[in-house]
Design a protein around this motif. Structure first.
Motif, PDB file in Angstrom:
ATOM      1  N   LEU A  94      40.943  42.993  30.824  1.00 12.33           N
ATOM      2  CA  LEU A  94      39.949  42.955  31.888  1.00 12.33           C
ATOM      3  C   LEU A  94      40.520  42.317  33.148  1.00 12.33           C
ATOM      4  CD1 LEU A  94      36.751  41.823  29.935  1.00 12.33           C
ATOM      5  CD2 LEU A  94      37.478  44.150  30.508  1.00 12.33           C
ATOM      6  N   GLY A  95      40.087  42.823  34.275  1.00 11.51           N
ATOM      7  CA  GLY A  95      40.448  42.265  35.575  1.00 11.51           C
ATOM      8  C   GLY A  95      39.387  42.651  36.586  1.00 11.51           C
ATOM      9  N   PHE A  96      39.645  42.374  37.865  1.00 10.42           N
ATOM     10  CA  PHE A  96      38.670  42.715  38.897  1.00 10.42           C
ATOM     11  C   PHE A  96      39.389  43.145  40.167  1.00 10.42           C
ATOM     12  CE2 PHE A  96      39.498  38.175  39.135  1.00 10.42           C
ATOM     13  CZ  PHE A  96      39.732  37.959  40.483  1.00 10.42           C
ATOM     14  N   ASN A  97      38.664  43.905  40.969  1.00 10.63           N
ATOM     15  CA  ASN A  97      39.156  44.406  42.246  1.00 10.63           C
ATOM     16  C   ASN A  97      38.093  44.099  43.290  1.00 10.63           C
ATOM     17  OD1 ASN A  97      40.291  45.816  44.369  1.00 10.63           O
ATOM     18  ND2 ASN A  97      40.273  47.809  43.362  1.00 10.63           N
ATOM     19  N   VAL A  98      38.422  43.292  44.294  1.00 11.33           N
ATOM     20  CA  VAL A  98      37.462  42.915  45.325  1.00 11.33           C
ATOM     21  C   VAL A  98      38.053  43.203  46.696  1.00 11.33           C
ATOM     22  CG1 VAL A  98      36.348  41.141  43.920  1.00 11.33           C
ATOM     23  CG2 VAL A  98      38.294  40.530  45.365  1.00 11.33           C
ATOM     24  N   GLY A  99      37.174  43.380  47.683  1.00 14.23           N
ATOM     25  CA  GLY A  99      37.663  43.659  49.023  1.00 14.23           C
ATOM     26  C   GLY A  99      36.639  43.359  50.097  1.00 14.23           C
ATOM     27  N   VAL A 100      37.156  43.268  51.341  1.00 14.07           N
ATOM     28  CA  VAL A 100      36.339  43.065  52.535  1.00 14.07           C
ATOM     29  C   VAL A 100      36.857  44.017  53.608  1.00 14.07           C
ATOM     30  CG1 VAL A 100      35.586  41.444  54.315  1.00 14.07           C
ATOM     31  CG2 VAL A 100      35.973  40.634  51.978  1.00 14.07           C
ATOM     32  N   TYR A 104      42.029  42.717  46.785  1.00  9.06           N
ATOM     33  CA  TYR A 104      42.737  41.934  45.769  1.00  9.06           C
ATOM     34  C   TYR A 104      42.438  42.535  44.399  1.00  9.06           C
ATOM     35  CZ  TYR A 104      44.152  38.003  42.808  1.00  9.06           C
ATOM     36  OH  TYR A 104      44.748  37.219  41.846  1.00  9.06           O
ATOM     37  N   ARG A 105      43.492  43.037  43.724  1.00  9.49           N
ATOM     38  CA  ARG A 105      43.382  43.460  42.328  1.00  9.49           C
ATOM     39  C   ARG A 105      44.009  42.368  41.469  1.00  9.49           C
ATOM     40  NH1 ARG A 105      45.615  48.354  44.138  1.00  9.49           N
ATOM     41  NH2 ARG A 105      47.365  48.182  42.687  1.00  9.49           N
ATOM     42  N   SER A 106      43.250  41.856  40.540  1.00 10.33           N
ATOM     43  CA  SER A 106      43.694  40.705  39.758  1.00 10.33           C
ATOM     44  C   SER A 106      44.744  41.098  38.716  1.00 10.33           C
ATOM     45  CB  SER A 106      42.505  40.045  39.056  1.00 10.33           C
ATOM     46  OG  SER A 106      42.008  40.891  38.030  1.00 10.33           O
ATOM     47  N   LYS A 107      45.435  40.102  38.214  1.00 15.42           N
ATOM     48  CA  LYS A 107      46.379  40.302  37.113  1.00 15.42           C
ATOM     49  C   LYS A 107      45.626  40.668  35.842  1.00 15.42           C
ATOM     50  CE  LYS A 107      48.107  36.849  34.746  1.00 15.42           C
ATOM     51  NZ  LYS A 107      48.873  35.659  34.303  1.00 15.42           N
ATOM     52  N   MET A 108      46.231  41.518  35.038  1.00 14.80           N
ATOM     53  CA  MET A 108      45.707  41.808  33.706  1.00 14.80           C
ATOM     54  C   MET A 108      46.842  41.613  32.699  1.00 14.80           C
ATOM     55  SD  MET A 108      43.107  45.060  33.925  1.00 14.80           S
ATOM     56  CE  MET A 108      44.365  46.256  34.284  1.00 14.80           C
ATOM     57  N   ASN A 109      46.530  41.062  31.558  1.00 12.12           N
ATOM     58  CA  ASN A 109      47.518  40.883  30.493  1.00 12.12           C
ATOM     59  C   ASN A 109      47.344  41.979  29.451  1.00 12.12           C
ATOM     60  OD1 ASN A 109      48.827  38.505  31.420  1.00 12.12           O
ATOM     61  ND2 ASN A 109      47.066  37.293  30.753  1.00 12.12           N
ATOM     62  N   MET A 110      48.365  42.804  29.318  1.00 13.64           N
ATOM     63  CA  MET A 110      48.348  43.885  28.338  1.00 13.64           C
ATOM     64  C   MET A 110      48.995  43.381  27.048  1.00 13.64           C
ATOM     65  SD  MET A 110      46.887  45.966  30.362  1.00 13.64           S
ATOM     66  CE  MET A 110      46.828  47.412  29.318  1.00 13.64           C
ATOM     67  N   LYS A 111      48.255  43.419  25.957  1.00 11.00           N
ATOM     68  CA  LYS A 111      48.709  42.849  24.692  1.00 11.00           C
ATOM     69  C   LYS A 111      48.864  43.922  23.618  1.00 11.00           C
ATOM     70  CE  LYS A 111      46.435  38.399  25.563  1.00 11.00           C
ATOM     71  NZ  LYS A 111      45.466  37.407  25.033  1.00 11.00           N
ATOM     72  N   VAL A 112      50.050  43.990  23.045  1.00 11.02           N
ATOM     73  CA  VAL A 112      50.274  44.799  21.842  1.00 11.02           C
ATOM     74  C   VAL A 112      50.124  43.865  20.655  1.00 11.02           C
ATOM     75  CG1 VAL A 112      51.921  46.193  20.549  1.00 11.02           C
ATOM     76  CG2 VAL A 112      51.835  46.357  23.043  1.00 11.02           C
ATOM     77  N   TYR A 153      48.940  40.655  39.832  1.00  8.01           N
ATOM     78  CA  TYR A 153      47.932  40.821  40.871  1.00  8.01           C
ATOM     79  C   TYR A 153      48.545  41.551  42.060  1.00  8.01           C
ATOM     80  CZ  TYR A 153      49.939  37.077  43.786  1.00  8.01           C
ATOM     81  OH  TYR A 153      50.773  36.322  44.584  1.00  8.01           O
ATOM     82  N   VAL A 154      47.679  42.209  42.839  1.00  6.73           N
ATOM     83  CA  VAL A 154      48.101  42.905  44.057  1.00  6.73           C
ATOM     84  C   VAL A 154      47.150  42.480  45.177  1.00  6.73           C
ATOM     85  CG1 VAL A 154      48.458  45.128  45.184  1.00  6.73           C
ATOM     86  CG2 VAL A 154      48.991  44.864  42.746  1.00  6.73           C
ATOM     87  N   LEU A 155      47.696  41.790  46.176  1.00  6.92           N
ATOM     88  CA  LEU A 155      46.935  41.341  47.343  1.00  6.92           C
ATOM     89  C   LEU A 155      47.420  42.134  48.548  1.00  6.92           C
ATOM     90  CD1 LEU A 155      44.996  39.380  48.825  1.00  6.92           C
ATOM     91  CD2 LEU A 155      46.943  37.796  49.013  1.00  6.92           C
ATOM     92  N   THR A 156      46.497  42.848  49.226  1.00  6.97           N
ATOM     93  CA  THR A 156      46.898  43.737  50.313  1.00  6.97           C
ATOM     94  C   THR A 156      46.088  43.447  51.568  1.00  6.97           C
ATOM     95  OG1 THR A 156      47.337  45.453  48.658  1.00  6.97           O
ATOM     96  CG2 THR A 156      47.320  46.131  50.964  1.00  6.97           C
ATOM     97  N   PHE A 157      46.813  43.329  52.682  1.00  6.45           N
ATOM     98  CA  PHE A 157      46.216  43.184  54.006  1.00  6.45           C
ATOM     99  C   PHE A 157      46.459  44.480  54.774  1.00  6.45           C
ATOM    100  CE2 PHE A 157      47.831  39.145  52.507  1.00  6.45           C
ATOM    101  CZ  PHE A 157      46.747  38.293  52.640  1.00  6.45           C
ATOM    102  N   GLY A 158      45.414  45.013  55.412  1.00  5.06           N
ATOM    103  CA  GLY A 158      45.575  46.281  56.104  1.00  5.06           C
ATOM    104  C   GLY A 158      44.908  46.301  57.462  1.00  5.06           C
ATOM    105  N   VAL A 159      45.429  47.167  58.333  1.00  9.39           N
ATOM    106  CA  VAL A 159      44.840  47.386  59.647  1.00  9.39           C
ATOM    107  C   VAL A 159      44.968  48.871  59.979  1.00  9.39           C
ATOM    108  CG1 VAL A 159      47.022  46.812  60.798  1.00  9.39           C
ATOM    109  CG2 VAL A 159      44.871  46.717  62.090  1.00  9.39           C
ATOM    110  N   SER A 160      43.945  49.440  60.610  1.00 11.29           N
ATOM    111  CA  SER A 160      44.003  50.822  61.071  1.00 11.29           C
ATOM    112  C   SER A 160      43.578  50.875  62.536  1.00 11.29           C
ATOM    113  CB  SER A 160      43.104  51.726  60.221  1.00 11.29           C
ATOM    114  OG  SER A 160      41.746  51.375  60.354  1.00 11.29           O
TER     115      SER A 160
END
Length: 470
Positions: free
Chosen positions: A216-222, A236-244, A284-291
């Motif tokens: 489980l993780g989350f994706n939030v934005g403004v 911001y897409r949070s880190k997720m731990n994939m477990k085998v 996690y993936v944190l992204t700043f954008g401008v258009s």
């Protein structure tokens, strides 16, 4: 068993680097055509993934989109003056998104996409087989999303990420060189005549397969419209731990070679009855954008994406009912940036043209290098277009070329399985027969080895998609 389980643990270390080497940036054929930029753009249903806040800027009742890419990747390795190339299949990451209006300023959506996944195949008997022969990794994410336009020019959004995946990996356990060196030792210890060489054939390999548990993780934005020309966004897409949790190991031996199975099978075959557990972080993936819209027909966009690979400090591996064999393998990745720049021009009411470029900086630590996905900085130009046969329907095409800048003189280290077997036996022989001590000293094997080589990678990524709204 401990001597051999350690080798299989080293094989598992390559589970994680696959995510780095081919972190999938194909969430939309439209955006792939302009450098996969989009955090500060209003993309309709596809914004579920890029920036959930942007969905609420839609003026549609329902939006649907789907796309698929075909990643054809080629890796090459130059070792001792000779070049080796991969024989990869085509990976097909996909994305499906939907968004619908609840109120004028409130939207909900759902997306299914592949944030990580690829495959590579070096072959069974190439010189670096001790590090990797082949790997196939797939990670899928489904994301329900809510987006709220708080003010006419300001919106927020959030989504729950539910991820799962699978891995199928093959690697050599013993190099042909170390086995050739072991043959006279085995002959001396057993008192039998052994052949002088096995040739260039890998004596023993292991296949590791497993399915991950749900993560489980989350994706939030403004998103904020500064004015009619400028828009900024953050996601911001949070880190997720994939477990085998219950992976399966299977050992195989060189075809038509009975000596390797006779000498190694008694211990290596124990791996066939052992389950493994491993954990891999998806960062996690944190992204700043401008258009920016200099004119109504043209939009330019830039994203700066920080990938939190420093979370991947080590790979933790555990064996069922064998806690004394648990391993914590050092990886020491670093955070790395990916930069996206792109533009879209509306040539006519029915045709949009796109172009862009992506610069993907590698997080791999060169001191812990592995060829399952040759980590290196990549430059990725792209082009694309959309054609609308009717106002509600868009057919999208894109093409991206991945150019790796190369990784020269990098070293992959590995444990010498046969040294762990032969050296203690030779020590015992020298103690029992001191007159053989000089001979024994010359036969002892190094306990670790290194594979030093130069790597390069290329990839072609065509994509096609379709979207519909009303």
């Amino acid at each position: 068993m401990k001597k051999y389980s350690l080798i299989s643990l080293l094989a598992l270390a390559s589970l994680s680097a696959q995510a780095e080497g081919y972190q999938v940036n194909t969430f939309s054929p439209k955006q792939e055509g302009m450098g996969h930029v989009g955090v500060a753009m209003k993309l309709g249903a596809e914004s579920n993934i890029f920036n959930p806040a942007a969905v609420a800027f839609s003026n549609k009742t329902l939006e649907l989109s789907a796309g698929v890419s075909a990643i054809s990747a080629l890796g090459s390795c130059t070792y001792e003056g000779k070049k080796y190339e991969t024989d990869n299949g085509v990976s097909t990451p996909f994305n499906v998104s939907a968004a619908f209006r609840i109120y004028d300023n409130l939207y909900a959506g759902l997306s299914l996409y592949t944030p990580y996944g690829s495959s590579i195949n070096w072959g069974e008997n190439w010189p670096g087989a001790i590090l990797n022969q082949s790997v196939d990794l797939k990670v899928f994410t489904v994301q329900p999303t809510v987006s709220w336009r708080v003010l006419p020019n300001l919106s927020v959004g959030a989504g729950l990420m539910i991820g799962w995946g699978s891995v199928d990996l093959n690697k050599g356990l013993v190099t042909p060189e170390s086995f050739d060196r072991f043959l006279p030792i085995a002959g001396m210890l057993s008192g039998t005549q052994m052949p002088s060489t096995i040739g260039n054939v890998v004596p023993a390999s292991v296949n590791l397969t497993g399915d991950t548990q749900l993560a489980l993780g989350f994706n939030v934005g403004v998103m904020y419209d500064i004015n009619t020309r400028w828009t900024v966004g953050v996601s911001y897409r949070s880190k997720m731990n994939m477990k085998v949790k219950k992976g399966i190991a299977r050992v195989s031996y060189a075809a038509n070679d009975k000596i390797s199975q006779e000498l190694l099978g008694g211990s290596l075959d124990l791996l066939n009855s052992t389950n493994f557990a491993a954990e891999m972080p998806c960062p996690y993936v944190l992204t700043f954008g401008v258009s920016y819209k200099p004119i109504d027909k043209l939009i330019l966009a830039f994203d700066a994406q920080l990938n939190g690979w420093s979370a991947y400090k080590q790979l933790d591996i555990e064996f069922d009912n064998l806690a004394e064999y648990d391993q914590h393998l050092t990886k020491k990745y670093k955070d790395a940036w990916t930069f996206h720049l792109g533009g879209q021009y509306s040539l006519t009411e029915r045709l949009d043209l796109r172009a862009g470029v992506m610069l993907d900086l590698s997080p791999v630590n060169r001191e812990y290098y592995n060829p399952e996905t040759p980590g290196m900085t990549k430059i990725e130009p792209s082009v694309g277009l959309s054609f609308r046969p009717m106002p509600q329907l868009s057919i999208d095409f894109a093409f991206m070329y991945v150019f790796g800048t190369g990784a020269d003189g990098v070293v992959g280290s590995y444990d010498n399985l046969l040294a762990k077997k032969a050296n203690p036996a030779l020590d015992q022989l020298a103690q029992a027969r001191p007159e053989l001590a000089p001979v024994v000293a010359g036969l002892k094997m190094p306990e670790t080895g290194e594979f030093k080589a130069d790597y390069m990678t290329r990839a072609l990524i065509p994509a096609i998609g379709v979207s519909y709204s009303f």
